[in-house]
Design a protein around this motif. Structure first.
Motif, PDB file in Angstrom:
ATOM      1  N   PHE A  56       0.838  -1.189   0.000  1.00 20.35           N
ATOM      2  CA  PHE A  56       0.000   0.000   0.000  1.00 20.35           C
ATOM      3  C   PHE A  56       0.878   1.246   0.000  1.00 20.35           C
ATOM      4  N   THR A  57       0.535   2.197  -0.870  1.00 26.09           N
ATOM      5  CA  THR A  57       1.260   3.466  -0.948  1.00 26.09           C
ATOM      6  C   THR A  57       0.266   4.615  -0.898  1.00 26.09           C
ATOM      7  N   LEU A  58       0.670   5.699  -0.275  1.00 26.84           N
ATOM      8  CA  LEU A  58      -0.122   6.926  -0.229  1.00 26.84           C
ATOM      9  C   LEU A  58       0.287   7.833  -1.375  1.00 26.84           C
ATOM     10  N   VAL A  59      -0.702   8.339  -2.092  1.00 29.98           N
ATOM     11  CA  VAL A  59      -0.440   9.265  -3.190  1.00 29.98           C
ATOM     12  C   VAL A  59      -0.729  10.698  -2.757  1.00 29.98           C
ATOM     13  N   LYS A  60      -1.851  10.897  -2.058  1.00 35.70           N
ATOM     14  CA  LYS A  60      -2.196  12.217  -1.524  1.00 35.70           C
ATOM     15  C   LYS A  60      -2.731  12.028  -0.118  1.00 35.70           C
ATOM     16  N   PHE A  61      -2.139  12.777   0.819  1.00 33.29           N
ATOM     17  CA  PHE A  61      -2.501  12.619   2.217  1.00 33.29           C
ATOM     18  C   PHE A  61      -2.135  13.896   2.955  1.00 33.29           C
ATOM     19  N   GLN A  62      -3.016  14.344   3.837  1.00 38.92           N
ATOM     20  CA  GLN A  62      -2.787  15.590   4.572  1.00 38.92           C
ATOM     21  C   GLN A  62      -1.906  15.308   5.797  1.00 38.92           C
TER      22      GLN A  62
END
Length: 724
Positions: free
Chosen positions: A407-413
């Protein structure tokens, strides 16, 4: 019969769209239609005299559930994540059911305009293409590609064709027709049939074949005439009307300028279907009986449900699995991940870090983890149930899969300047609108290909062969497929894809036969641009393997867009059986050869091993090796990845019905979660929930199995010393 019958038809239709007098009017909420099938017995006479603008129903629908967060009076569940980012307007989606086969030339034919050209092809049409259905399909495809419209002038035994279009389109069409005639006249290079076949006694069926072809041609011409407007003054036995909510859903946008999306309904029921835009009403004229006209109106009405199914905001859910006591750490950090998509967007991988769990907190964590898991299961079950309620109205190729990987994050605050956040904060923040993630298909296996296959072949407690005739996992044969990235032969600025697969030939062991060939539009798959109806991520921070449950749509290229050059390329792809030393699963050796008729931008080969889960043989586990090839090394891969996914064979069988639906039709399978998640114990009290729990237990078992695959194999010498 005329006027009285029309008033009755209009009154019945008006009743279906009028809401009760005492319920009030909420203009603009056409989506509230679905769960309110109440007819008003006191429909006003004015509505029966003349089709009125459609009156929407009050907002009582459960059909949309929480997937339309902008519906007044409805609050979305926290688990349903919107794709819209704060402060940014969402792009307007234009949804159409039209196949884009119509053009100005066909519109002229529909409106009874004279043809632009009468062309003599100098050969009988039946001599060029004996198959009547294929002949009509070929003429249609030529018109779609070139912007014209072509019809035989009289019969298929003649040589004259009528062409609609401007001068350039007509000339291009005549050139294409001449090439078509020449190809048909050129002797085929295929090997001749054996003598036994060549001299078979088929003379007794020649008359029957001729009669069948003539009947097919007449039926096609008769059905085709219903695509045209009726002649002025023409009368019909049955007439029907359907009030359309044109202020909410513009008919011209949904069905096309000439409502060409309804052509199949027109021809199936032998009915003229016209849309009167000033009155916002569909008119159905036919000589069939009244109940069939009602079916036509029902098909038109059902298109609203399909519109809503397509227009609904996709359900996106991020669930963090609580780590075990052994793997528990209090904080979460991110490390650089692989670039994703066509734009090579940089991703981040979330991992656990910081302190371990204190002994005094063990009992509390065990209770919290159980509650956490139950909450995740309920959110996931609710999301799947909601999306399956509207999927029956979605026409097209649907695919339901569990993809396992990193799992990878592409957009995250992420808080600025903070290297790590607590596990609780990360779990809450990932639910915010704007979060985007992806499952990278690479399993990051730290083993040689032979060790990977041996690891799977020894998992007898988890897997069994897909074929019942095989007992040993090592005897499972691979299946091969190739994905070609190509330039369009006529529009060089466009990219197209061809996926072609081969499977073992049961009649000839050791050989493979072509299974299917699928054309798609676009470049390489971009995980960032997909908007599937359902995407649920189960994030395992304590492991390199997470998984997602995904229902996606496959956008295949319409057959009318497949040119002869493209068809020749697909037919020219061949499978080359590898030797014992060239096993693709071990070496990545390329087993496909392709013609040079199209420009190849890239090619990817997939070698797949399929196993059944021993606990529930309906579930199929696929272990696949992906090899990419470029011009520098045409036979050996430039890069290799291993991937895994899981699916229930019932998923494919059930969703296959959606691909065969016509306009205004709905799938007949049960609108519930039961057909998709059947329990091991068929006598379970709550079958749907028990089946879903069984599914989750399978994914947990596979996650643990792939964790072992990621670990480097133990050194044999060290293992021998440890055993002493």
């Amino acid at each position: 019969m005329g006027d009285d019958y029309l008033r009755i038809r209009e009154k019945e239709n008006a009743k279906e769209w009028q809401m009760k007098e005492d319920a009030g009017v909420h203009k603009g909420n056409v989506y509230s239609y679905f769960n309110q099938y109440v007819e008003d017995d006191q429909t006003s006479e004015s509505a029966a005299e003349e089709p009125a603008t459609p009156q929407p129903r009050p907002s009582t629908s459960n059909f949309l559930a929480s997937s339309r967060p902008h519906t007044p009076g409805r609050t979305p569940l926290p688990s349903v994540i919107s794709k819209k980012f704060p402060g940014r307007a969402a792009p307007k989606r234009i949804i159409t059911l039209a196949t884009k086969k119509d053009n100005a030339a066909k519109a002229a034919w529909r409106n009874n305009k004279e043809p632009s050209k009468s062309y003599d092809i100098k050969s009988a049409l039946k001599d060029i293409e004996p198959n009547v259905a294929k002949l009509h399909r070929t003429l249609e495809e030529i018109g779609v590609r070139l912007g014209s419209f072509v019809l035989p002038q009289r019969t298929l035994n003649g040589s004259h064709l009528l062409i609609w279009g401007d001068s350039k389109q007509v000339q291009l069409t005549m050139d294409e027709l001449e090439q078509w005639r020449q190809r048909a006249a050129t002797p085929s290079s295929e090997p001749k049939s054996r003598g036994k076949d060549a001299f078979a006694k088929i003379y007794s069926t020649i008359g029957q074949i001729y009669a069948t072809d003539e009947k097919t041609a007449r039926r096609h011409a008769m059905r085709q005439r219903y695509q045209k407007k009726p002649q002025p003054g023409q009368t019909f036995k049955s007439n029907g009307y359907f009030l359309w909510p044109n202020d909410e859903i513009r008919a011209i946008d949904l069905f096309g300028p000439n409502c060409e999306a309804l052509d199949a309904v027109r021809m199936d029921y032998k009915a003229h279907i016209l849309f009167d835009e000033p009155r916002s009403v569909f008119k159905v004229h036919s000589d069939i009986e009244d109940k069939l006209v009602n079916e036509v109106i029902q098909r038109i009405e059902n298109t609203i449900k399909e519109y809503v199914a397509r227009d609904n905001r996709p359900i996106l859910l991020f669930l963090v699995e609580p780590p075990s006591l052994v793997n528990y750490q209090n904080d979460v950090q991110t490390v650089p991940g692989p670039p994703l998509g066509l734009n090579q967007t940089q991703s981040r991988i979330p991992t656990l870090c910081a302190k371990k769990l204190q002994p005094l907190s063990v009992a509390k964590w065990e209770r919290d983890a159980d509650h956490w898991n139950l909450k995740n299961e309920r959110r996931m079950y609710t999301a799947v149930h909601k999306v399956l309620e509207r999927i029956p109205y979605y026409r097209g190729n649907l695919r339901m899969r569990v993809n396992l990987g990193m799992f990878t994050l592409v957009k995250f605050q992420w808080p600025p300047g903070v290297p790590a956040v607590t596990l609780d904060k990360f779990t809450n923040d990932i639910q915010q609108a704007g979060t985007r993630g992806a499952i990278v298909r690479d399993l990051q296996a730290k083993r040689l290909p032979r060790d990977i296959l041996d690891f799977c072949n020894h998992a007898n407690n988890l897997f069994q062969p897909l074929e019942p005739t095989k007992e040993d996992l090592a005897k499972v044969l691979p299946q091969y497929s190739a994905l070609f990235y190509l330039r369009h032969p006529e529009k060089l600025e466009e990219m197209i894809e061809l996926e072609i697969s081969f499977k073992p030939n049961e009649a000839d062991p050791g050989s493979f036969e072509s299974a299917k060939a699928i054309w798609r539009r676009g470049g390489k798959p971009d995980a960032l641009s997909q908007a599937p109806p359902l995407e649920i991520f189960n994030i395992r921070l304590h492991s390199g393997i997470s998984w997602e449950l995904k229902i996606s749509t496959e956008s295949t290229l319409d057959p009318s867009r497949v040119t002869p050059q493209m068809e020749a390329f697909a037919n020219g792809v061949e499978y080359k059986h590898p030797s014992e030393k060239e096993k693709p699963a071990l070496s990545g050796f390329k087993v496909f050869t392709s013609p040079s008729t199209l420009r190849i931008l890239g090619m990817e080969q997939k070698t797949t091993f399929k196993y059944c889960l021993k606990a529930q043989p309906r579930y199929v586990f696929e272990l696949s090796r992906y090899d990419e090839y470029n011009g520098d090394s045409p036979w050996l891969p430039s890069s290799t990845q291993w991937a895994a996914n899981l699916y229930d064979r019932d998923w494919d069988d059930t969703l296959a019905e959606n691909a065969k639906l016509g306009v205004g039709e709905a799938a007949s399978w049960n609108l519930s979660i039961n057909p998709f998640f059947r329990p091991i114990d068929t006598e379970a009290r709550k079958a749907s929930e028990a089946g879903f729990k069984d599914f989750l237990s399978h994914t947990r078992a596979l996650g643990g199995f792939l964790d072992g695959l990621q670990a480097a194999p133990e050194d044999p010498a060290k293992a021998k010393n440890n055993s002493k």
